[in-house]
Scaffold this active site. Structure first.
Site, PDB file in Angstrom:
ATOM      1  N   LYS A  33     -30.516   9.825  -0.044  1.00  0.00           N
ATOM      2  CA  LYS A  33     -30.116   8.523  -0.584  1.00  0.00           C
ATOM      3  C   LYS A  33     -30.056   7.499   0.539  1.00  0.00           C
ATOM      4  O   LYS A  33     -29.424   7.728   1.572  1.00  0.00           O
ATOM      5  CB  LYS A  33     -28.743   8.606  -1.269  1.00  0.00           C
ATOM      6  CG  LYS A  33     -28.281   7.276  -1.879  1.00  0.00           C
ATOM      7  CD  LYS A  33     -26.990   7.437  -2.670  1.00  0.00           C
ATOM      8  CE  LYS A  33     -25.754   7.414  -1.781  1.00  0.00           C
ATOM      9  NZ  LYS A  33     -25.465   6.064  -1.222  1.00  0.00           N
ATOM     10  N   ASP A  60     -30.550   3.404  -3.308  1.00  0.00           N
ATOM     11  CA  ASP A  60     -29.253   3.048  -3.891  1.00  0.00           C
ATOM     12  C   ASP A  60     -28.883   1.618  -3.501  1.00  0.00           C
ATOM     13  O   ASP A  60     -28.035   1.388  -2.644  1.00  0.00           O
ATOM     14  CB  ASP A  60     -28.197   4.047  -3.400  1.00  0.00           C
ATOM     15  CG  ASP A  60     -26.807   3.744  -3.924  1.00  0.00           C
ATOM     16  OD1 ASP A  60     -26.703   3.126  -4.997  1.00  0.00           O
ATOM     17  OD2 ASP A  60     -25.829   4.140  -3.253  1.00  0.00           O
ATOM     18  N   LYS A  62     -28.307  -0.800  -6.076  1.00  0.00           N
ATOM     19  CA  LYS A  62     -27.464  -1.332  -7.162  1.00  0.00           C
ATOM     20  C   LYS A  62     -27.825  -2.782  -7.515  1.00  0.00           C
ATOM     21  O   LYS A  62     -26.992  -3.680  -7.469  1.00  0.00           O
ATOM     22  CB  LYS A  62     -25.982  -1.237  -6.797  1.00  0.00           C
ATOM     23  CG  LYS A  62     -25.490   0.172  -6.489  1.00  0.00           C
ATOM     24  CD  LYS A  62     -24.000   0.166  -6.152  1.00  0.00           C
ATOM     25  CE  LYS A  62     -23.487   1.559  -5.829  1.00  0.00           C
ATOM     26  NZ  LYS A  62     -23.969   2.051  -4.510  1.00  0.00           N
ATOM     27  N   ASP A  65     -28.735  -8.878 -11.086  1.00  0.00           N
ATOM     28  CA  ASP A  65     -29.200 -10.264 -11.017  1.00  0.00           C
ATOM     29  C   ASP A  65     -29.705 -10.662 -12.401  1.00  0.00           C
ATOM     30  O   ASP A  65     -29.613  -9.887 -13.341  1.00  0.00           O
ATOM     31  CB  ASP A  65     -30.306 -10.388  -9.948  1.00  0.00           C
ATOM     32  CG  ASP A  65     -30.257 -11.712  -9.203  1.00  0.00           C
ATOM     33  OD1 ASP A  65     -30.192 -12.767  -9.888  1.00  0.00           O
ATOM     34  OD2 ASP A  65     -30.277 -11.709  -7.960  1.00  0.00           O
ATOM     35  N   ILE A  66     -30.261 -11.862 -12.501  1.00  0.00           N
ATOM     36  CA  ILE A  66     -30.853 -12.254 -13.775  1.00  0.00           C
ATOM     37  C   ILE A  66     -32.014 -11.300 -14.084  1.00  0.00           C
ATOM     38  O   ILE A  66     -32.584 -10.698 -13.171  1.00  0.00           O
ATOM     39  CB  ILE A  66     -31.317 -13.724 -13.755  1.00  0.00           C
ATOM     40  CG1 ILE A  66     -32.412 -13.935 -12.693  1.00  0.00           C
ATOM     41  CG2 ILE A  66     -30.139 -14.667 -13.520  1.00  0.00           C
ATOM     42  CD1 ILE A  66     -33.041 -15.313 -12.752  1.00  0.00           C
ATOM     43  N   THR A  69     -35.351 -11.470 -11.947  1.00  0.00           N
ATOM     44  CA  THR A  69     -35.199 -11.111 -10.539  1.00  0.00           C
ATOM     45  C   THR A  69     -34.914  -9.624 -10.370  1.00  0.00           C
ATOM     46  O   THR A  69     -35.500  -8.957  -9.507  1.00  0.00           O
ATOM     47  CB  THR A  69     -34.067 -11.939  -9.907  1.00  0.00           C
ATOM     48  OG1 THR A  69     -34.383 -13.330 -10.035  1.00  0.00           O
ATOM     49  CG2 THR A  69     -33.883 -11.599  -8.444  1.00  0.00           C
ATOM     50  N   ARG A 181     -17.196  16.629  -2.897  1.00  0.00           N
ATOM     51  CA  ARG A 181     -16.723  17.187  -1.632  1.00  0.00           C
ATOM     52  C   ARG A 181     -16.692  18.705  -1.738  1.00  0.00           C
ATOM     53  O   ARG A 181     -15.939  19.252  -2.542  1.00  0.00           O
ATOM     54  CB  ARG A 181     -15.305  16.675  -1.310  1.00  0.00           C
ATOM     55  CG  ARG A 181     -15.227  15.181  -1.026  1.00  0.00           C
ATOM     56  CD  ARG A 181     -15.800  14.863   0.354  1.00  0.00           C
ATOM     57  NE  ARG A 181     -15.663  13.447   0.679  1.00  0.00           N
ATOM     58  CZ  ARG A 181     -16.551  12.509   0.398  1.00  0.00           C
ATOM     59  NH1 ARG A 181     -17.651  12.841  -0.257  1.00  0.00           N
ATOM     60  NH2 ARG A 181     -16.364  11.261   0.757  1.00  0.00           N
ATOM     61  N   GLY A 210     -22.318  13.131   1.178  1.00  0.00           N
ATOM     62  CA  GLY A 210     -22.625  12.477   2.444  1.00  0.00           C
ATOM     63  C   GLY A 210     -22.072  13.194   3.649  1.00  0.00           C
ATOM     64  O   GLY A 210     -22.653  14.159   4.149  1.00  0.00           O
ATOM     65  N   ARG A 211     -20.924  12.732   4.131  1.00  0.00           N
ATOM     66  CA  ARG A 211     -20.373  13.204   5.396  1.00  0.00           C
ATOM     67  C   ARG A 211     -20.171  14.712   5.510  1.00  0.00           C
ATOM     68  O   ARG A 211     -20.368  15.260   6.603  1.00  0.00           O
ATOM     69  CB  ARG A 211     -19.070  12.455   5.688  1.00  0.00           C
ATOM     70  CG  ARG A 211     -19.325  11.033   6.172  1.00  0.00           C
ATOM     71  CD  ARG A 211     -18.082  10.157   6.109  1.00  0.00           C
ATOM     72  NE  ARG A 211     -17.769   9.757   4.735  1.00  0.00           N
ATOM     73  CZ  ARG A 211     -16.838   8.876   4.415  1.00  0.00           C
ATOM     74  NH1 ARG A 211     -16.110   8.308   5.367  1.00  0.00           N
ATOM     75  NH2 ARG A 211     -16.626   8.554   3.159  1.00  0.00           N
TER      76      ARG A 211
END
Length: 232
Positions: A33, A60, A62, A65-66, A69, A181, A210-211
């Site tokens: 990602k 990712d 996100k 907008d209109i 766009t 996690r 992630g981490r």
């Protein structure tokens, strides 16, 4: 090829460090990602580098907008060849429908288009602060239903909503779950969390981690352990 459930969230401000990490893991074990910080710093060429290494990419960003766009941004993601791209469901049905329709010429090669419901860091007090006097779960259901009605492939949601959304919206509607996690790892800044196996059992199709992987001494071993736990 096995449909990998784990999506590793890259979170680096140095491209060399990011690629050094990527070179330590196997494309067969996960997807990757790329979020706002990395895409802003390194641009589309970074995504192309990941593709060269054999990885599928969830972009990712996100978009919100209109309709015109937002849909063009989604098309740009398709041109880049990403596996998945997302838009904020709160942008509304016309925005999401336009984004879906612009992908139709890509056929089977189009990316999965996913709606973002309620960010996993948000609690009821946060929603109240923006004028939404509703429980997070209720708002997730409302936005996820709107997303499905707009013809999108699925939503990003916390694992706590997965079981309910699968029952409400069907098995084919994909659920992408952050805030995952593995046992023994720290909670971090995600408020609504669950282990990988718990999330899949609840109905999640893809797990964003992630981490616990990127900061591991042996990330490949952590990935293997997670994937093994999901096959039990």
């Amino acid at each position: 090829m096995i449909d990998q459930k784990v999506i590793v969230a890259l979170d680096y401000d140095n491209q060399a460090d990011a690629l050094a990490f990527v070179d330590r893991i196997d494309p067969a074990s996960c997807r990757l990602k790329v979020g706002k910080e990395m895409f802003t710093l390194f641009g589309p060429d970074f995504v192309r580098e990941l593709h060269k290494r054999g990885f599928s990419v969830f972009l990712d960003l996100k978009f919100h907008d209109i309709p015109n766009t937002c849909s063009k941004a989604v098309r740009a993601a398709a041109e880049l060849g990403v596996w998945m791209v997302n838009v904020h469901a709160s942008g509304g049905e016309r925005m999401m429908t336009a984004s879906r329709e612009i992908l139709e010429p890509y056929g089977k090669d189009r990316p999965l288009l996913i709606g973002v419901t309620v960010l996993t860091s948000m609690e009821q007090s946060d929603l109240a602060g923006i004028g939404l006097n509703v429980a997070p779960q209720d708002h997730v259901i409302r936005l996820a239903t709107l997303t499905k009605n707009s013809g999108l492939d699925g939503v990003v949601c916390s694992a706590q909503e997965s079981s309910l959304l699968k029952n409400e919206l069907g098995k084919e509607f994909k659920l992408v779950t952050p805030g995952i996690r593995p046992l023994g790892s720290e909670q971090g800044d995600q408020r609504r969390i669950m282990t990988p196996l718990e999330a899949v059992q609840a109905g999640s199709d893809y797990l964003v981690i992630g981490r616990p992987i990127t900061q591991a001494v042996d990330p490949a071993a952590v990935l293997q352990a997670i994937n093994t736990s999901l096959t039990k």
